[in-house]
Write a protein that holds these residues in place. Structure first.
Motif, PDB file in Angstrom:
ATOM      1  N   VAL A 163      25.552  16.799  -3.932  1.00  0.00           N
ATOM      2  CA  VAL A 163      26.782  17.280  -4.571  1.00  0.00           C
ATOM      3  C   VAL A 163      28.004  17.017  -3.690  1.00  0.00           C
ATOM      4  O   VAL A 163      29.055  17.620  -3.871  1.00  0.00           O
ATOM      5  CB  VAL A 163      26.691  18.781  -4.923  1.00  0.00           C
ATOM      6  N   GLY A 164      27.854  16.102  -2.726  1.00  0.00           N
ATOM      7  CA  GLY A 164      28.999  15.654  -1.947  1.00  0.00           C
ATOM      8  C   GLY A 164      29.243  16.335  -0.623  1.00  0.00           C
ATOM      9  O   GLY A 164      30.274  16.086   0.017  1.00  0.00           O
ATOM     10  N   VAL A 165      28.318  17.191  -0.182  1.00  0.00           N
ATOM     11  CA  VAL A 165      28.475  17.840   1.120  1.00  0.00           C
ATOM     12  C   VAL A 165      27.949  16.906   2.209  1.00  0.00           C
ATOM     13  O   VAL A 165      26.803  16.458   2.150  1.00  0.00           O
ATOM     14  CB  VAL A 165      27.711  19.181   1.181  1.00  0.00           C
ATOM     15  N   SER A 166      28.786  16.597   3.189  1.00  0.00           N
ATOM     16  CA  SER A 166      28.345  15.770   4.306  1.00  0.00           C
ATOM     17  C   SER A 166      27.644  16.645   5.349  1.00  0.00           C
ATOM     18  O   SER A 166      27.916  17.852   5.452  1.00  0.00           O
ATOM     19  CB  SER A 166      29.536  15.046   4.940  1.00  0.00           C
ATOM     20  N   ILE A 167      26.743  16.036   6.108  1.00  0.00           N
ATOM     21  CA  ILE A 167      25.935  16.775   7.069  1.00  0.00           C
ATOM     22  C   ILE A 167      26.092  16.154   8.456  1.00  0.00           C
ATOM     23  O   ILE A 167      25.907  14.940   8.625  1.00  0.00           O
ATOM     24  CB  ILE A 167      24.435  16.753   6.699  1.00  0.00           C
ATOM     25  N   ALA A 168      26.429  16.981   9.444  1.00  0.00           N
ATOM     26  CA  ALA A 168      26.434  16.539  10.841  1.00  0.00           C
ATOM     27  C   ALA A 168      25.457  17.428  11.599  1.00  0.00           C
ATOM     28  O   ALA A 168      25.413  18.644  11.382  1.00  0.00           O
ATOM     29  CB  ALA A 168      27.833  16.654  11.445  1.00  0.00           C
ATOM     30  N   ALA A 169      24.664  16.835  12.455  1.00  0.00           N
ATOM     31  CA  ALA A 169      23.651  17.603  13.179  1.00  0.00           C
ATOM     32  C   ALA A 169      23.515  17.094  14.598  1.00  0.00           C
ATOM     33  O   ALA A 169      23.799  15.925  14.892  1.00  0.00           O
ATOM     34  CB  ALA A 169      22.301  17.512  12.457  1.00  0.00           C
ATOM     35  N   THR A 170      23.080  17.993  15.496  1.00  0.00           N
ATOM     36  CA  THR A 170      22.744  17.595  16.859  1.00  0.00           C
ATOM     37  C   THR A 170      21.254  17.808  17.073  1.00  0.00           C
ATOM     38  O   THR A 170      20.609  18.586  16.376  1.00  0.00           O
ATOM     39  CB  THR A 170      23.523  18.415  17.906  1.00  0.00           C
ATOM     40  N   SER A 171      20.728  17.110  18.065  1.00  0.00           N
ATOM     41  CA  SER A 171      19.312  17.239  18.392  1.00  0.00           C
ATOM     42  C   SER A 171      19.141  18.132  19.600  1.00  0.00           C
ATOM     43  O   SER A 171      20.106  18.604  20.194  1.00  0.00           O
ATOM     44  CB  SER A 171      18.722  15.864  18.713  1.00  0.00           C
ATOM     45  N   ASN A 172      17.900  18.366  19.984  1.00  0.00           N
ATOM     46  CA  ASN A 172      17.623  19.120  21.202  1.00  0.00           C
ATOM     47  C   ASN A 172      16.714  18.320  22.140  1.00  0.00           C
ATOM     48  O   ASN A 172      15.788  18.844  22.722  1.00  0.00           O
ATOM     49  CB  ASN A 172      16.989  20.475  20.886  1.00  0.00           C
ATOM     50  N   THR A 173      16.972  17.017  22.266  1.00  0.00           N
ATOM     51  CA  THR A 173      16.183  16.172  23.164  1.00  0.00           C
ATOM     52  C   THR A 173      16.410  16.592  24.604  1.00  0.00           C
ATOM     53  O   THR A 173      17.527  16.874  25.006  1.00  0.00           O
ATOM     54  CB  THR A 173      16.582  14.696  22.997  1.00  0.00           C
ATOM     55  N   LEU A 174      15.363  16.640  25.383  1.00  0.00           N
ATOM     56  CA  LEU A 174      15.464  17.030  26.783  1.00  0.00           C
ATOM     57  C   LEU A 174      15.982  15.894  27.656  1.00  0.00           C
ATOM     58  O   LEU A 174      15.713  14.726  27.387  1.00  0.00           O
ATOM     59  CB  LEU A 174      14.090  17.447  27.312  1.00  0.00           C
ATOM     60  N   ASP A 276       4.598  36.312  25.455  1.00  0.00           N
ATOM     61  CA  ASP A 276       4.321  36.347  24.024  1.00  0.00           C
ATOM     62  C   ASP A 276       5.324  35.455  23.297  1.00  0.00           C
ATOM     63  O   ASP A 276       6.529  35.583  23.484  1.00  0.00           O
ATOM     64  CB  ASP A 276       4.419  37.783  23.501  1.00  0.00           C
ATOM     65  N   GLN A 277       4.826  34.571  22.449  1.00  0.00           N
ATOM     66  CA  GLN A 277       5.685  33.588  21.806  1.00  0.00           C
ATOM     67  C   GLN A 277       6.708  34.220  20.871  1.00  0.00           C
ATOM     68  O   GLN A 277       7.887  33.825  20.869  1.00  0.00           O
ATOM     69  CB  GLN A 277       4.828  32.587  21.021  1.00  0.00           C
ATOM     70  N   ALA A 278       6.314  35.191  20.085  1.00  0.00           N
ATOM     71  CA  ALA A 278       7.248  35.824  19.158  1.00  0.00           C
ATOM     72  C   ALA A 278       8.383  36.498  19.923  1.00  0.00           C
ATOM     73  O   ALA A 278       9.554  36.416  19.532  1.00  0.00           O
ATOM     74  CB  ALA A 278       6.519  36.840  18.278  1.00  0.00           C
ATOM     75  N   PHE A 308      10.728  32.727  31.132  1.00  0.00           N
ATOM     76  CA  PHE A 308       9.624  32.306  30.264  1.00  0.00           C
ATOM     77  C   PHE A 308       8.467  31.847  31.134  1.00  0.00           C
ATOM     78  O   PHE A 308       8.667  31.091  32.096  1.00  0.00           O
ATOM     79  CB  PHE A 308      10.064  31.174  29.335  1.00  0.00           C
ATOM     80  N   SER A 309       7.267  32.282  30.807  1.00  0.00           N
ATOM     81  CA  SER A 309       6.103  31.914  31.602  1.00  0.00           C
ATOM     82  C   SER A 309       5.860  30.412  31.534  1.00  0.00           C
ATOM     83  O   SER A 309       6.325  29.723  30.609  1.00  0.00           O
ATOM     84  CB  SER A 309       4.866  32.656  31.097  1.00  0.00           C
ATOM     85  N   GLN A 310       5.126  29.903  32.494  1.00  0.00           N
ATOM     86  CA  GLN A 310       4.818  28.480  32.502  1.00  0.00           C
ATOM     87  C   GLN A 310       4.037  28.081  31.264  1.00  0.00           C
ATOM     88  O   GLN A 310       4.228  26.990  30.720  1.00  0.00           O
ATOM     89  CB  GLN A 310       4.018  28.107  33.759  1.00  0.00           C
ATOM     90  N   GLY A 316       4.744  24.295  22.514  1.00  0.00           N
ATOM     91  CA  GLY A 316       5.491  23.526  21.527  1.00  0.00           C
ATOM     92  C   GLY A 316       6.963  23.884  21.424  1.00  0.00           C
ATOM     93  O   GLY A 316       7.738  23.117  20.854  1.00  0.00           O
ATOM     94  N   TYR A 317       7.345  25.045  21.961  1.00  0.00           N
ATOM     95  CA  TYR A 317       8.745  25.463  21.883  1.00  0.00           C
ATOM     96  C   TYR A 317       9.481  25.236  23.202  1.00  0.00           C
ATOM     97  O   TYR A 317      10.512  25.875  23.459  1.00  0.00           O
ATOM     98  CB  TYR A 317       8.834  26.935  21.479  1.00  0.00           C
ATOM     99  N   ARG A 318       8.974  24.338  24.007  1.00  0.00           N
ATOM    100  CA  ARG A 318       9.539  24.056  25.329  1.00  0.00           C
ATOM    101  C   ARG A 318      11.044  23.778  25.263  1.00  0.00           C
ATOM    102  O   ARG A 318      11.818  24.278  26.082  1.00  0.00           O
ATOM    103  CB  ARG A 318       8.810  22.855  25.935  1.00  0.00           C
ATOM    104  N   LYS A 319      11.468  22.993  24.293  1.00  0.00           N
ATOM    105  CA  LYS A 319      12.880  22.625  24.204  1.00  0.00           C
ATOM    106  C   LYS A 319      13.759  23.848  23.994  1.00  0.00           C
ATOM    107  O   LYS A 319      14.833  23.967  24.583  1.00  0.00           O
ATOM    108  CB  LYS A 319      13.088  21.605  23.078  1.00  0.00           C
TER     109      LYS A 319
END
Length: 338
Positions: A163-174, A276-278, A308-310, A316-319
């Motif tokens: 519907v015409g909305v443009s999208i800009a996004a950034t990444s979380n690359t390490l 704990d991850q949560a 954060f523990s090692q 998987g949530y390292r970033k």
């Protein structure tokens, strides 16, 4: 009486969730002209140019989409897309905020987590309706570590783009994965399958500006020093770490910004590694809101780079965790400097 975050139970009406989707206060005045590219990193100047060009596309598409003809409103033009791929602290959020400020109103800016919280609070259809008039939706730190949320947002972006909305996004690359940036971009584009063809990718290389020429994490304060600092700092809050973590579990993450609203400094006693991850993921959201608000942080117990523990950092949530550490360290140094 010393203020505590655990005594706060903020309520944020759903209607306010869209209205508050703007860049953090520290990015209120930024623009493409205020981004100073590192002369040793040519990708930064190229990213500024890409951002400027994209902002021009946003304005043109929005004008074409909302221009009325003798036969009524025209069919919406397809929204454009820009993906800023890079490590922590290279100015991606600065560029994303510059795009936001350059775009015609209405427009929205938020993190990936804030966007998923918005959809959860409003419902998918309502969220689409409220965002569909936007010229642009800016998403900071688009995340690929939760397939369910990623596909939910992908569906949202597909409908908005149509519907015409443009999208800009950034990444979380390490920073340590810069050589894998192309793969990160491909992962992103694959996840938003229907939008992949409209996204241009701009790489932003460089070191984390938050830690250039800075010492390691500050030593934690003693419990006594923390109490004294809290007493001598107007508007500061002082909380026990475990009690604060328990309190966060009772609040929807969309309320974390309101939780710290008006707090001059956050002081936390008894910090220790989270296992704990949560719990860790809730702490990430709080770190993001503290950073958005520029709220100084001082702790006793463990150092903030040990929060954060090692095992958490190896998962998987390292970033997310490393981004939170980077931001908390910046806030802790701000407090020490003050």
């Amino acid at each position: 009486m010393q203020e505590r975050l655990v005594d706060r139970r903020p309520e944020v009406p759903a209607d306010q969730l869209v209205a508050q989707m703007v860049p953090p206060p520290m990015f209120d005045e930024v623009g493409f002209d205020t981004y100073i590219p590192d002369p040793n990193e040519p990708s930064q100047a190229a990213a500024v140019a890409a951002g400027r060009a994209f902002a021009g596309k946003v304005a043109a598409i929005h004008k074409a989409t909302h221009k009325k003809t003798l036969f009524g409103k025209k069919k919406p033009a397809q929204g454009a897309g820009l993906y800023l791929d890079g490590g922590f602290g290279v100015g991606k959020t600065h560029l994303l905020a510059s795009i936001f400020h350059s775009a015609p109103a209405p427009r929205s800016f938020g993190t990936f987590g804030e966007l998923t919280n918005l959809v959860g609070a409003l419902g998918f259809t309502n969220a689409v309706e409220r965002l569909s008039a936007n010229s642009v939706l800016c998403i900071d730190e688009f995340e690929l570590d939760d397939p369910g949320d990623t596909m939910l947002v992908s569906r949202l972006l597909t409908e908005l783009s149509a519907v015409g909305v443009s999208i800009a996004a950034t990444s979380n690359t390490l920073p340590g994965q810069l050589g894998e940036g192309r793969f990160a971009a491909q992962d992103f584009l694959r996840e938003i399958k229907k939008l992949g063809s409209i996204f241009d990718t701009a790489r932003v290389n460089g070191p984390d500006y938050r830690h250039r020429d800075l010492p390691p994490a500050p030593e934690p304060s003693s419990p006594e020093q923390l109490v004294d600092r809290a007493a001598s700092t107007p508007g500061a809050s002082l909380d026990d770490f475990d009690a604060l973590l328990q309190h966060l579990s009772t609040l929807h993450p969309s309320k974390y910004g309101a939780l710290i609203d008006g707090v001059a400094a956050v002081l936390i006693s008894g910090v220790h590694p989270v296992t704990d991850q949560a719990v860790a993921l809730r702490l990430v959201v709080l770190a993001d809101r503290l950073y958005d608000a520029g709220t100084p942080v001082t702790v006793s117990g463990a150092k903030l780079d040990e929060i954060f523990s090692q095992e958490m950092l190896d998962g998987g949530y390292r970033k997310k965790y490393l981004r939170a550490i980077s931001r908390l360290l910046a806030l802790s140094r701000f407090e020490v400097a003050a």
